[in-house]
Design a protein around this motif. Structure first.
Motif, PDB file in Angstrom:
ATOM      1  N   GLY A  43       0.829  -1.220   0.000  1.00 21.93           N
ATOM      2  CA  GLY A  43       0.000   0.000   0.000  1.00 21.93           C
ATOM      3  C   GLY A  43       0.851   1.254   0.000  1.00 21.93           C
ATOM      4  N   SER A  44       0.591   2.143   1.013  1.00 22.52           N
ATOM      5  CA  SER A  44       1.312   3.426   1.029  1.00 22.52           C
ATOM      6  C   SER A  44       2.811   3.188   1.204  1.00 22.52           C
ATOM      7  N   GLY A  45       3.149   2.126   1.928  1.00 28.11           N
ATOM      8  CA  GLY A  45       4.570   1.789   2.109  1.00 28.11           C
ATOM      9  C   GLY A  45       5.228   1.491   0.773  1.00 28.11           C
ATOM     10  N   VAL A  68       4.636  -7.422   7.332  1.00 30.95           N
ATOM     11  CA  VAL A  68       3.356  -7.576   8.040  1.00 30.95           C
ATOM     12  C   VAL A  68       3.634  -7.402   9.531  1.00 30.95           C
ATOM     13  N   ILE A  69       2.682  -6.793  10.228  1.00 29.55           N
ATOM     14  CA  ILE A  69       2.869  -6.531  11.661  1.00 29.55           C
ATOM     15  C   ILE A  69       3.252  -7.809  12.423  1.00 29.55           C
ATOM     16  N   HIS A  70       4.156  -7.653  13.379  1.00 27.01           N
ATOM     17  CA  HIS A  70       4.652  -8.717  14.261  1.00 27.01           C
ATOM     18  C   HIS A  70       5.461  -9.794  13.535  1.00 27.01           C
ATOM     19  N   GLY A  97       6.860   0.348  12.400  1.00 23.44           N
ATOM     20  CA  GLY A  97       7.544  -0.748  13.085  1.00 23.44           C
ATOM     21  C   GLY A  97       7.441  -2.065  12.342  1.00 23.44           C
ATOM     22  N   SER A  98       6.424  -2.235  11.515  1.00 25.68           N
ATOM     23  CA  SER A  98       6.285  -3.498  10.779  1.00 25.68           C
ATOM     24  C   SER A  98       7.389  -3.635   9.734  1.00 25.68           C
ATOM     25  N   ALA A  99       7.637  -2.565   8.973  1.00 24.87           N
ATOM     26  CA  ALA A  99       8.695  -2.597   7.951  1.00 24.87           C
ATOM     27  C   ALA A  99      10.063  -2.750   8.615  1.00 24.87           C
ATOM     28  N   TYR A 121       5.697   6.481  15.046  1.00 25.63           N
ATOM     29  CA  TYR A 121       6.420   6.790  16.278  1.00 25.63           C
ATOM     30  C   TYR A 121       6.730   5.520  17.074  1.00 25.63           C
ATOM     31  N   SER A 122       6.833   4.382  16.370  1.00 24.63           N
ATOM     32  CA  SER A 122       7.001   3.102  17.090  1.00 24.63           C
ATOM     33  C   SER A 122       8.304   3.056  17.878  1.00 24.63           C
ATOM     34  N   GLY A 123       9.346   3.715  17.389  1.00 28.36           N
ATOM     35  CA  GLY A 123      10.632   3.730  18.105  1.00 28.36           C
ATOM     36  C   GLY A 123      11.494   2.514  17.833  1.00 28.36           C
ATOM     37  N   SER A 124      11.011   1.561  17.048  1.00 27.92           N
ATOM     38  CA  SER A 124      11.767   0.329  16.807  1.00 27.92           C
ATOM     39  C   SER A 124      13.153   0.614  16.240  1.00 27.92           C
ATOM     40  N   GLU A 125      13.243   1.662  15.422  1.00 29.35           N
ATOM     41  CA  GLU A 125      14.526   1.976  14.770  1.00 29.35           C
ATOM     42  C   GLU A 125      15.644   2.263  15.765  1.00 29.35           C
ATOM     43  N   ALA A 126      15.285   2.584  17.017  1.00 29.97           N
ATOM     44  CA  ALA A 126      16.311   2.968  17.991  1.00 29.97           C
ATOM     45  C   ALA A 126      16.674   1.826  18.939  1.00 29.97           C
ATOM     46  N   THR A 127      16.188   0.618  18.669  1.00 29.67           N
ATOM     47  CA  THR A 127      16.453  -0.482  19.613  1.00 29.67           C
ATOM     48  C   THR A 127      17.175  -1.662  18.951  1.00 29.67           C
ATOM     49  N   THR A 128      17.778  -2.471  19.809  1.00 31.70           N
ATOM     50  CA  THR A 128      18.418  -3.712  19.346  1.00 31.70           C
ATOM     51  C   THR A 128      17.441  -4.886  19.489  1.00 31.70           C
ATOM     52  N   ILE A 129      16.166  -4.568  19.706  1.00 30.15           N
ATOM     53  CA  ILE A 129      15.163  -5.621  19.940  1.00 30.15           C
ATOM     54  C   ILE A 129      14.533  -6.063  18.616  1.00 30.15           C
ATOM     55  N   PHE A 130      14.435  -7.376  18.422  1.00 31.89           N
ATOM     56  CA  PHE A 130      13.715  -7.887  17.258  1.00 31.89           C
ATOM     57  C   PHE A 130      12.564  -8.756  17.749  1.00 31.89           C
ATOM     58  N   LEU A 159       3.298  13.265   7.245  1.00 32.38           N
ATOM     59  CA  LEU A 159       2.123  14.123   7.018  1.00 32.38           C
ATOM     60  C   LEU A 159       0.928  13.284   6.580  1.00 32.38           C
ATOM     61  N   SER A 160       1.210  12.140   5.920  1.00 26.97           N
ATOM     62  CA  SER A 160       0.125  11.304   5.402  1.00 26.97           C
ATOM     63  C   SER A 160      -0.359  10.269   6.422  1.00 26.97           C
ATOM     64  N   LEU A 161       0.243  10.257   7.594  1.00 24.10           N
ATOM     65  CA  LEU A 161      -0.153   9.271   8.599  1.00 24.10           C
ATOM     66  C   LEU A 161      -1.579   9.596   9.069  1.00 24.10           C
ATOM     67  N   VAL A 231      14.532   4.938  24.863  1.00 26.07           N
ATOM     68  CA  VAL A 231      14.357   4.435  26.235  1.00 26.07           C
ATOM     69  C   VAL A 231      13.663   3.072  26.254  1.00 26.07           C
ATOM     70  N   LEU A 232      13.224   2.643  25.079  1.00 29.39           N
ATOM     71  CA  LEU A 232      12.405   1.422  25.019  1.00 29.39           C
ATOM     72  C   LEU A 232      13.145   0.184  25.515  1.00 29.39           C
ATOM     73  N   SER A 233      14.467   0.158  25.342  1.00 24.57           N
ATOM     74  CA  SER A 233      15.153  -1.075  25.739  1.00 24.57           C
ATOM     75  C   SER A 233      15.111  -1.317  27.244  1.00 24.57           C
ATOM     76  N   HIS A 253      -1.035  -3.739  17.658  1.00 25.35           N
ATOM     77  CA  HIS A 253       0.041  -3.405  18.602  1.00 25.35           C
ATOM     78  C   HIS A 253      -0.152  -2.044  19.292  1.00 25.35           C
ATOM     79  N   ALA A 254      -0.138  -0.982  18.497  1.00 27.82           N
ATOM     80  CA  ALA A 254      -0.127   0.356  19.096  1.00 27.82           C
ATOM     81  C   ALA A 254      -1.439   0.642  19.831  1.00 27.82           C
ATOM     82  N   GLU A 255      -2.555   0.227  19.245  1.00 30.81           N
ATOM     83  CA  GLU A 255      -3.875   0.460  19.851  1.00 30.81           C
ATOM     84  C   GLU A 255      -3.976  -0.255  21.202  1.00 30.81           C
TER      85      GLU A 255
END
Ligand code: NAD
Length: 346
Positions: A43-45, A68-70, A97-99, A121-130, A159-161, A231-233, A253-255
């Motif tokens: 889709g938009s991605g 796909v999510i998760h 966060g899915s991508a 705003y998932s923050g996944s990009e800043a963590t070592t968590i998979f 802006l399109s979120l 701070v997520l880790s 997830h986010a909801e």
């Protein structure tokens, strides 16, 4: 109690600014990547992914718009196969966060470097968590290989979120911050970053939800998203364990984070007076759980677990799984506590 902590954060390059996506080719080149696999959601991605392919030119090996999510296991396997088929020597993850989650799993198994271009705003990009989902069970782990080497934050891409995704994603980021305040692994750095992220979200998330085209608010929220990812880790208590388990049952997830956050905060904040104070400060002097409940109430997202498809018959399973994890910080969590919390959030 004497202060004691370990601060151990691998380095990461962050490029932030309007139109920063234009730097993607330079950032990929900087890492020496010649054949990037662009990973995104359909889709938009996929449309955004095509832009990245065009910007990368000869350095784009292929576009893989099947995240796909998760990260269900078959999706992870297809991603790995795409990286091999394209003979990729690097990954560009564009999207939420899915991508980024799919790129992380590919990187875990191939050690390919990731350039992340987050659009939520998932923050996944800043963590070592998979994370990866096998059937109904989501498994997470940590590996420095999955931390994106470079993150490009371009508020224009957000802006399109849609308002509902903005709201849920912002509350997800706030949940990272809230839990980091009482986490055992907190440090002076995580406390400062979480306070700053909360302050930016409290002031700007309602604005970005009301007017997605407000560039200033979008930029502030994206900075909030970055800091909350940082701070997520340390945020691995009841809030994240519960959201993670419910995610494995198919809840969004986010909801789900947003819905349970006021309830988890109410449960924990009396046992964490310092965290309660910081939360009240960041949210403008109110009681933290009440302020978060009001915030949720004013957002155009599902308000109750029943609205996101939680089956009450699963409450005992969830309660048992959480109790087995023996969460103690900031207060012990029993199966009964989890059942009560789920009932309140239902
Ligand atoms: P998501 O990536 O699924 O995105 C939500 C929706 O928004 C999708 O439909 C997506 O296509 C759409 N979207 C994204 N950006 C858009 C844009 N700019 N414009 C229009 N539409 C857009 O959801 P998410 O909440 O970002 O990520 C959730 C996933 O990330 C979960 O699997 C979660 O477990 C994982 N996660 C992992 C970590 C970690 O540290 N490993 C941290 C946070 C979240």
């Amino acid at each position: 109690m004497a202060v004691s902590f370990i601060h151990d954060v691998p380095p990461q390059r962050v490029v932030f600014g309007a139109a920063a996506l234009a730097r993607v080719a330079a950032e990929v080149e900087r890492l020496g990547v010649k054949r990037a696999l662009i990973v995104t959601t359909p889709g938009s991605g996929a449309r955004l992914g095509e832009n990245v392919v065009a910007l990368l030119g000869a350095r784009a090996a292929a576009l893989h718009a099947r995240a796909v999510i998760h990260v269900p296991k078959p999706v992870a396997e297809a991603g790995l196969a795409a990286a091999h088929a394209a003979d990729a020597d690097g990954l560009v993850a564009v999207g939420g966060g899915s991508a980024i989650g799919l790129a992380k799993i590919i990187a875990r198994d191939t050690a390919l470097p990731i350039v992340a271009v987050p659009t939520t705003y998932s923050g996944s990009e800043a963590t070592t968590i998979f994370g990866i989902t096998d059937g109904a069970r989501k498994v997470t782990g940590r590996d420095d290989k999955v931390l994106p080497r470079t993150v490009i934050y371009d508020p224009d891409l957000t802006l399109s979120l849609p308002a509902a995704v903005t709201a849920a994603s912002g509350m997800n980021a706030i949940a990272h911050c809230v839990e980091s305040f009482w986490a055992d692994g907190r440090t002076p750095v995580t406390l400062a970053l979480a306070s700053e992220a909360m302050r930016r979200f409290a002031a700007n998330l309602p604005v970005a939800v009301a007017d997605g085209a407000d560039r200033r608010a979008r930029g502030e929220c994206l900075i909030g998203g970055w800091l909350s990812g940082c701070v997520l880790s340390v945020s691995n208590g009841l809030q994240h364990k519960l959201a993670h388990l419910l995610g494995g049952l198919g809840l969004p997830h986010a909801e789900t984070h947003a819905i349970i956050l006021p309830h988890v905060t109410r449960f924990n904040s009396e046992a964490a007076p310092e965290a309660k104070l910081r939360l009240a400060e960041a949210l403008g002097g109110h009681d933290a759980a009440d302020a978060l409940a009001t915030m949720l109430h004013e957002l155009p997202i599902p308000q109750r677990l029943r609205d996101v498809g939680f089956d009450p018959a699963k409450a005992d399973f969830v309660a048992g799984e959480i109790a087995a994890q023996a969460i103690k910080s900031p207060r012990p969590v029993s199966a009964g506590d989890v059942r009560n919390l789920l009932q309140a959030a239902l």
